[in-house]
Design an enzyme around this catalytic site. Structure first.
Site, PDB file in Angstrom:
ATOM      1  N   HIS A 245     -11.914  21.703  -3.904  1.00  0.00           N
ATOM      2  CA  HIS A 245     -10.668  21.074  -4.348  1.00  0.00           C
ATOM      3  C   HIS A 245      -9.634  22.099  -4.808  1.00  0.00           C
ATOM      4  O   HIS A 245      -8.885  21.858  -5.752  1.00  0.00           O
ATOM      5  CB  HIS A 245     -10.948  20.063  -5.468  1.00  0.00           C
ATOM      6  CG  HIS A 245     -11.489  18.765  -4.956  1.00  0.00           C
ATOM      7  ND1 HIS A 245     -11.635  17.645  -5.750  1.00  0.00           N
ATOM      8  CD2 HIS A 245     -11.933  18.393  -3.727  1.00  0.00           C
ATOM      9  CE1 HIS A 245     -12.129  16.653  -5.032  1.00  0.00           C
ATOM     10  NE2 HIS A 245     -12.323  17.091  -3.801  1.00  0.00           N
TER      11      HIS A 245
ATOM     12  N   HIS B 255     -14.384  11.828   6.205  1.00  0.00           N
ATOM     13  CA  HIS B 255     -13.004  11.629   5.766  1.00  0.00           C
ATOM     14  C   HIS B 255     -12.109  12.759   6.248  1.00  0.00           C
ATOM     15  O   HIS B 255     -12.490  13.917   6.291  1.00  0.00           O
ATOM     16  CB  HIS B 255     -12.913  11.418   4.252  1.00  0.00           C
ATOM     17  CG  HIS B 255     -13.125  12.621   3.388  1.00  0.00           C
ATOM     18  ND1 HIS B 255     -12.097  13.464   3.015  1.00  0.00           N
ATOM     19  CD2 HIS B 255     -14.233  13.093   2.774  1.00  0.00           C
ATOM     20  CE1 HIS B 255     -12.558  14.404   2.207  1.00  0.00           C
ATOM     21  NE2 HIS B 255     -13.849  14.199   2.052  1.00  0.00           N
TER      22      HIS B 255
ATOM     23  N   GLU C  33     -10.169   8.976   0.951  1.00  0.00           N
ATOM     24  CA  GLU C  33     -11.467   9.224   0.315  1.00  0.00           C
ATOM     25  C   GLU C  33     -11.297   9.920  -1.026  1.00  0.00           C
ATOM     26  O   GLU C  33     -11.970   9.592  -2.004  1.00  0.00           O
ATOM     27  CB  GLU C  33     -12.344  10.050   1.257  1.00  0.00           C
ATOM     28  CG  GLU C  33     -13.818  10.136   0.843  1.00  0.00           C
ATOM     29  CD  GLU C  33     -14.122  11.279  -0.107  1.00  0.00           C
ATOM     30  OE1 GLU C  33     -15.293  11.385  -0.539  1.00  0.00           O
ATOM     31  OE2 GLU C  33     -13.231  12.077  -0.430  1.00  0.00           O
ATOM     32  N   GLU C  34     -10.392  10.887  -1.063  1.00  0.00           N
ATOM     33  CA  GLU C  34     -10.215  11.671  -2.281  1.00  0.00           C
ATOM     34  C   GLU C  34      -9.598  10.855  -3.417  1.00  0.00           C
ATOM     35  O   GLU C  34      -9.602  11.295  -4.562  1.00  0.00           O
ATOM     36  CB  GLU C  34      -9.351  12.907  -1.998  1.00  0.00           C
ATOM     37  CG  GLU C  34      -9.941  13.890  -0.993  1.00  0.00           C
ATOM     38  CD  GLU C  34     -11.164  14.630  -1.511  1.00  0.00           C
ATOM     39  OE1 GLU C  34     -11.621  14.334  -2.636  1.00  0.00           O
ATOM     40  OE2 GLU C  34     -11.671  15.503  -0.779  1.00  0.00           O
TER      41      GLU C  34
END
Length: 524
Positions: free
Chosen positions: A460, A287, A333-334
């Site tokens: 993150h 991703h 994706e996230e």
């Protein structure tokens, strides 16, 4: 964070042939058979050294630096639907075009959850305001500012802490209407727990971590989950310690505040194909989007850079794959595996049958790394991928074994972009070096690094920059990824669409259950 200079440091003589390594370790006959009529393109003739040698520290680092620069120029991130992601896609397309590829964009849209603000505090008996690193608003939580008594729901805080908290309506027998439900992770999806709480009259939900031991997964830290679709009540996740403390507090009352919106987001996957048989396509994916909190260099600039450099060097070396390789740079994706799920949803039954394997590379340079290989055969975690996934796992473990590099299995838990493929019976596998999970003493003894610390302390976060990448591990993983890509590009593959059909392998239902329980990579 300072890092040592990247170096190749190959563990075996550079002239070794893959066939020799596999002869020592015993590859599956399904993969070793080679092509019909002489077997000239099978494992016994494959040598990935030239490709691996061409994938250098400089080439990999150049891509990471470019992605970081893009993030810095675009509000510090490369999230799907933002200018940062668009610039990342343009960078990948430019590099691939220079190498001789024709690229395409696959556009799609989805409802993206945007968190504007949140708060979580204990209001009684002892007021406590929890900080941003002590809780996380659930993705797709309803907005609201709720205060009230906290009611624990069917918790298990002892022994193995096996939990079905909130999974059945009976768990809420006697629940106080208007209270905040305290729920423990385990067994059923977060969305089911929160929905059941709302039906029982809860005005908000607190989901805390399970507190059990699962290798490679953080089961004690803050739950940062997703509900998948909009919920009826606000919901936050927190750690096992905080949940356990609230459960033990007589007269506990709390405040849960979530301010979030749903935004229709348009974005795109970037695709590029080699020559070769389309009937046995090898989809190699990573991703390209980051979270909104940072530039996403380990997560997942490392995977994207690995794909990009592998594609570039395949062209530069004039390698002609027998099977078509499709390099896929996923978006969204996230936000719940949006891009890869969309890609698979657009495949016809014939195209699904023509997809031989999916290789997935998501976070392959963690600073406190373990060389994780997805547990395709299910022997470590009891949840195998579709038939053929075991062979993919073996390609990686054989490769690392020949290099004298230790590996560990990681669960096929559905938390990355392989999920849409395995859900449709396509075998998958790949590499991972760890996210928010905590490194064990045993892992530190085997792989080095710091026990008791996260594999990626900047997971993150804004600090996920080039300084958050272990360059030695990154290059080791990139070499392994290139090796496996070439292996499946060259070998005569088995026809998964015939004989396999949509066979999901032993434990596939466990994988589906796990991704429902724990969310997608927006959780990880």
């Amino acid at each position: 964070m300072n890092r040592t200079q990247m170096k190749r440091g190959l563990a075996i003589a550079t002239s070794i042939m893959l066939g020799g390594a596999l002869a020592m370790t015993g590859v599956s006959p399904a993969l070793a058979s080679g092509s019909q009529g002489g077997g000239g393109d099978g494992w016994e003739r494959l040598n990935s050294f030239a490709l691996r040698k061409a994938i250098t520290a400089d080439g990999l680092t150049r891509h990471l630096e470019a992605l970081q620069s893009i993030g810095a120029k675009n509000d510090g991130n490369r999230a799907a639907g933002t200018a940062g992601h668009k610039a990342s896609g343009a960078y990948v397309e430019k590099q691939l075009a220079k190498a001789g590829y024709k690229t395409s964009r696959q556009y799609f849209s989805y409802e993206q959850f945007v968190l504007n603000d949140s708060a979580f505090e204990l209001t009684a008996p002892t007021p406590t305001v929890y900080t941003a690193d002590e809780f996380s608003a659930m993705s797709y939580s309803a907005s609201g500012d709720v205060s009230g008594p906290v009611v624990p729901v069917d918790l298990n805080l002892t022994g193995d802490r096996a939990s079905t908290s909130g999974c059945e309506a009976a768990d809420f027998t006697g629940f106080v209407v208007g209270a905040i439900a305290l729920l423990q992770r385990g067994t059923c999806p977060f969305s089911d727990k929160v929905a059941n709480a709302a039906t029982a009259g809860a005005t908000a939900a607190i989901v805390f971590n399970q507190g059990n031991d699962v290798p490679g997964d953080d089961r004690t830290g803050v739950v940062a989950g997703t509900l998948g679709t909009a919920s009826a009540i606000p919901a936050v996740g927190t750690s096992f310690a905080i949940g356990e403390s609230i459960a033990a507090t007589t007269g506990a009352a709390a405040r849960v505040f979530v301010d979030g919106t749903l935004k229709e987001t348009e974005t795109f996957n970037v695709l590029a194909d080699t020559s070769g048989r389309a009937s046995e396509t090898v989809v190699v994916g990573a991703h390209l989007d980051s979270v909104a909190e940072g530039p996403g260099i380990n997560d997942n600039g490392t995977g994207a850079a690995t794909l990009l450099e592998t594609a570039i060097q395949l062209k530069r070396l004039h390698i002609q794959p027998q099977n078509r390789v499709r390099f896929a740079f996923w978006s969204g994706e996230e936000d719940g595996l949006q891009g890869s799920n969309y890609y698979v949803s657009q495949l016809s039954e014939k195209q699904i049958a023509a997809t031989a394997v999916n290789l997935n590379f998501d976070m392959v340079g963690s600073p406190n790394a373990v060389r994780f290989v997805y547990d395709g055969d299910g022997d470590a975690f009891g949840a195998a991928g579709p038939d053929g996934s075991a062979e993919i796992e073996k390609v990686f473990t054989d490769y690392f074994g020949a290099k004298g590099l230790a590996t560990a299995p990681t669960e096929f838990d559905g938390r990355s972009d392989y999920f849409g493929f395995i859900e449709n019976g396509i075998p998958a596998g790949g590499l991972f070096t760890g996210a928010e999970g905590i490194k064990t003493d045993e892992e530190a003894a085997t792989f080095g690094g710091t026990a008791g610390a996260p594999y990626d302390p900047c997971y993150h976060q804004a600090c996920d920059t080039t300084a958050n990448v272990d360059p030695v591990v990154f290059e080791q993983m990139a070499d392994a990824a290139a090796h496996a890509t070439l292996a499946f590009a060259k070998v005569k593959t088995w026809k998964h669409g015939h004989g396999w059909g949509k066979g999901h392998g032993n434990g596939f239902e466990k994988i589906k259950e796990h991704v429902q329980n724990h969310g997608s990579h927006s959780f990880r």
